[in-house]
Enzyme design. Structure first.
Site, short mmCIF file in Angstrom:
data_model
loop_
_atom_site.label_atom_id
_atom_site.label_comp_id
_atom_site.label_asym_id
_atom_site.label_seq_id
_atom_site.Cartn_x
_atom_site.Cartn_y
_atom_site.Cartn_z
N HIS A 102 46.08 18.74 1.04
CA HIS A 102 47.01 19.56 0.25
C HIS A 102 48.11 20.05 1.21
O HIS A 102 47.82 20.82 2.13
CB HIS A 102 46.24 20.75 -0.34
CG HIS A 102 47.06 21.72 -1.10
ND1 HIS A 102 46.99 21.83 -2.48
CD2 HIS A 102 47.97 22.66 -0.71
CE1 HIS A 102 47.81 22.79 -2.89
NE2 HIS A 102 48.41 23.31 -1.83
N HIS B 170 52.09 21.61 1.94
CA HIS B 170 53.32 22.29 1.52
C HIS B 170 54.48 21.75 2.35
O HIS B 170 54.29 21.30 3.49
CB HIS B 170 53.17 23.80 1.68
CG HIS B 170 52.28 24.43 0.65
ND1 HIS B 170 52.65 25.54 -0.08
CD2 HIS B 170 51.05 24.09 0.20
CE1 HIS B 170 51.68 25.86 -0.93
NE2 HIS B 170 50.69 24.99 -0.76
N CYS C 218 52.49 29.82 -1.80
CA CYS C 218 51.42 30.81 -1.79
C CYS C 218 52.04 32.20 -1.83
O CYS C 218 52.77 32.59 -0.91
CB CYS C 218 50.57 30.66 -0.52
SG CYS C 218 49.24 31.90 -0.45
N ASN D 183 54.99 23.00 -2.76
CA ASN D 183 54.14 21.85 -2.46
C ASN D 183 54.99 20.59 -2.35
O ASN D 183 56.16 20.56 -2.72
CB ASN D 183 53.14 21.66 -3.60
CG ASN D 183 52.24 22.86 -3.80
OD1 ASN D 183 51.19 22.97 -3.19
ND2 ASN D 183 52.66 23.76 -4.68
#
Length: 306
Positions: free
Chosen positions: A207, A209, A240, A249
């Site tokens: 994951h 960003h 976040c 993201n």
């Protein structure tokens, strides 16, 4: 020869929308998810079962799941939980899969989840056991795996130790998250290789960003290191809310363009997904960070037909 498949986990309806200043109506969120499914996206984070006072954008988690069921929108829908109370809400709402997050640093765990690292790990093991008993899938994300806004660099060894302990809960996969977008490809390669050696039976996910414009490069490095499941957010929205300057993201359509041109399969209709991002821009009433929403795919449909 059949192209190798990369699974995409779309996080826009959860990780993306949670950072928007506007709170979208439940019906609009469901329409977003419906359009993603129609474009071929099958695995989607649709809600988070967290304190609505802290994340008001996700206050209607139960309503989203109820509407998806009543409208017969089908997919592998995931609900984020951070504690046993969140798990109970997700289970009651009919979630077939839950994703939990623990932090790689004590400071981020306290600020993001309001608990210590040890408490977070204990909560994960409890949730994982309860999910198995209920016939639900459970997966885990280790956030700030590449860097913490409060403690700085995060050693590979620390993330590996956490993953080894978390693997005792038998997650369907463990993800490593660059929550604040500080990673570079060499870090990704080193961490994935260390994790594959330490927990070879556990499926890995990544994951990223794009805070410092390294997100797609990191995704490429993860694929090269053997990861076959990647998170991304339609249009590149998100971030976040509990980490300073943690912007969006990696855009799903930009990632899929990269993967398709590299010869991988995703099962996603790229032009249709770009249309979803354009719809999202109009719905949010601001531009999204993604590039393909501006440039379009290549070759263009006109060129492919000549």
């Amino acid at each position: 020869m059949t192209a190798e498949h990369i699974e995409i986990v779309e996080v826009g309806p959860r990780d993306g929308l949670q950072s928007e200043s506007r709170v979208l109506a439940t019906a609009t969120k469901v329409e977003f998810i419906r359009r993603l499914v129609a474009a071929g996206v099958s695995s989607i984070e649709v809600a988070s079962f967290v304190n609505p006072k802290r994340v008001p954008q996700m206050a209607d988690a139960e309503g989203v799941l109820e509407a998806l069921a009543s409208q017969q929108v089908r997919g592998q829908f995931i609900g984020l939980v951070l504690n046993p109370r969140g798990f109970e809400r997700a289970q009651a709402a009919g979630c077939a899969e839950v994703g939990m997050a623990i932090a790689a640093t004590e400071s981020f765990s306290q600020r993001n989840q309001g608990c210590s690292l040890e408490e977070g790990m204990a909560a994960w093991l409890d949730i994982a056991a309860r999910a198995r008993q209920a016939g639900m899938r459970a997966q885990l994300t280790i956030s700030t795996a590449f860097g913490c806004p409060f403690e700085g660099e995060v050693p590979v060894e620390r993330v590996v130790r956490l993953a080894e302990r978390a693997a005792a809960g038998h997650p369907v996969e463990i993800a490593v998250a660059d929550t604040i977008g500080v990673a570079v490809p060499t870090q990704v390669t080193a961490l994935i290789e260390a994790l594959r050696a330490a927990i070879p039976q556990t499926r890995l996910r990544a994951h990223f960003h794009n805070t410092r414009n390294t997100g797609l490069a990191n995704a490429y490095a993860a694929v090269e290191a053997g990861v076959r499941t990647l998170d991304a957010s339609c249009g590149g929205i998100g971030g976040c809310p509990f980490a300073p300057a943690a912007t969006g993201n990696i855009p799903t359509e930009d990632l899929i363009y990269l993967l398709h041109r590299m010869g991988f399969a995703t099962g996603v209709d790229l032009p249709a997904l770009i249309d979803v991002s354009r719809w999202l821009q109009q719905t949010l009433e601001h531009a999204v960070p993604g590039m393909l929403v501006k440039a379009g795919p290549f070759p263009t449909p006109r060129m492919e037909n000549t």
